[in-house]
Design a protein around this motif. Structure first.
Motif, PDB file in Angstrom:
ATOM      1  N   ILE A  15       0.956  -1.375   0.054  1.00 16.90           N
ATOM      2  CA  ILE A  15      -0.019   0.093   0.101  1.00 16.90           C
ATOM      3  C   ILE A  15       0.957   1.302   0.094  1.00 16.90           C
ATOM      4  N   TRP A  16       1.960   1.263   0.923  1.00 19.91           N
ATOM      5  CA  TRP A  16       2.649   2.377   0.932  1.00 19.91           C
ATOM      6  C   TRP A  16       3.466   2.534  -0.486  1.00 19.91           C
ATOM      7  N   GLY A  18       2.485   1.749  -3.256  1.00 19.71           N
ATOM      8  CA  GLY A  18       1.536   1.864  -4.281  1.00 19.71           C
ATOM      9  C   GLY A  18       1.355   3.523  -4.111  1.00 19.71           C
ATOM     10  N   TRP A  19       1.232   4.261  -3.053  1.00 17.34           N
ATOM     11  CA  TRP A  19       0.940   5.625  -2.767  1.00 17.34           C
ATOM     12  C   TRP A  19       2.246   6.263  -3.413  1.00 17.34           C
ATOM     13  N   LEU A  20       3.560   5.930  -3.295  1.00 16.73           N
ATOM     14  CA  LEU A  20       4.789   6.210  -3.460  1.00 16.73           C
ATOM     15  C   LEU A  20       5.060   6.492  -5.006  1.00 16.73           C
ATOM     16  N   GLY A  22       2.709   5.406  -7.354  1.00 16.96           N
ATOM     17  CA  GLY A  22       1.439   5.369  -8.203  1.00 16.96           C
ATOM     18  C   GLY A  22       1.618   6.228  -9.269  1.00 16.96           C
TER      19      GLY A  22
END
Length: 234
Positions: A15-16, A18-20, A22
């Motif tokens: 998830i982290w 993915g945010w970084l 994305g």
């Protein structure tokens, strides 16, 4: 229990990451799409270049070209051909400069504005529809040319930039509106908007590595969840 804890940790990292990464991944995908929408030949403006056959030299042509006595520059090549009804000899030096000569050996000066316009009109589709022209020295060429060569920039009414060498007397580059869009997309794709040439720098490599790690975590989680569902169904 241990495997579940590891998977939960992978899920959090995924998830982290993915945010970084994305946004870079989305940017790479969009810019990649922009760059493949049109064939590269059209991007480079090759479709606008007219087929101009080279004329053979008349059998009785006499050419006398002599280098100045004080000239010590090594010569790379010498070519002679008929252009616009005139026989021109070009001497290309190893330092990148070019000199043009008439059949009688007299030196031709830098290309004029009118000559540049005529060359574009003869060699480019729609080249007779000129909006403006501007001359640039080798050390101060426009960003969409990016070559240390003195040129005339002939801007057509449709926004196409045609660059004609003031020393070579030839069309050096064609930059369409789409070429400039492609160039921006390329700069974003490699994360180098300043020079748009560096394809191997720390920022790009870092985000590429993080994207690969994120994809690996996603693949592992997808495989584990699929395996868990199959096990539960049985």
């Amino acid at each position: 229990m241990g495997n579940q804890s590891v998977m939960q940790r992978f899920a959090k990292w995924h998830i982290w990451l993915g945010w970084l990464v994305g946004f870079p991944i989305l940017m790479w995908t969009v810019t990649g799409l922009v760059m493949v929408i049109k064939p590269i030949e059209e991007v480079r403006g090759n479709h606008l270049r007219k087929e101009v056959p080279e004329r053979a030299l008349p059998a009785d042509t006499q050419i006398a070209v002599s280098l100045p006595a004080e000239s010590t520059k090594p010569v790379r090549s010498v070519t002679t051909q008929v252009e616009s009804g005139e026989t021109i000899t070009r001497i290309a030096y190893m330092d990148g400069t070019i000199a043009r000569f008439r059949p009688d050996g007299s030196t031709m000066g830098p290309l004029s504005d009118v000559e540049a316009r005529l060359i574009v009109a003869a060699g480019i589709e729609g080249g007779d529809k000129v909006a403006r022209t501007e001359r640039f020295e080798a050390a101060n060429v426009p960003f969409d040319f990016r070559r240390p060569v003195p040129v005339w920039q002939v801007v057509l009414e449709d926004g196409t930039h045609v660059y004609v060498g003031t020393e070579t007397g030839r069309i050096e580059a064609v930059r369409t509106r789409w070429w400039r869009v492609f160039d921006i997309a390329w700069g974003l794709h490699i994360m180098d908007l300043q020079t748009r040439e560096d394809t191997s720098h720390p920022i790009l490599i870092l985000f590429a590595i993080l994207s690969v790690i994120g994809a690996m975590f996603g693949s592992i989680l997808m495989f584990r969840r699929r395996k868990a569902r199959v096990g539960g169904a049985t």
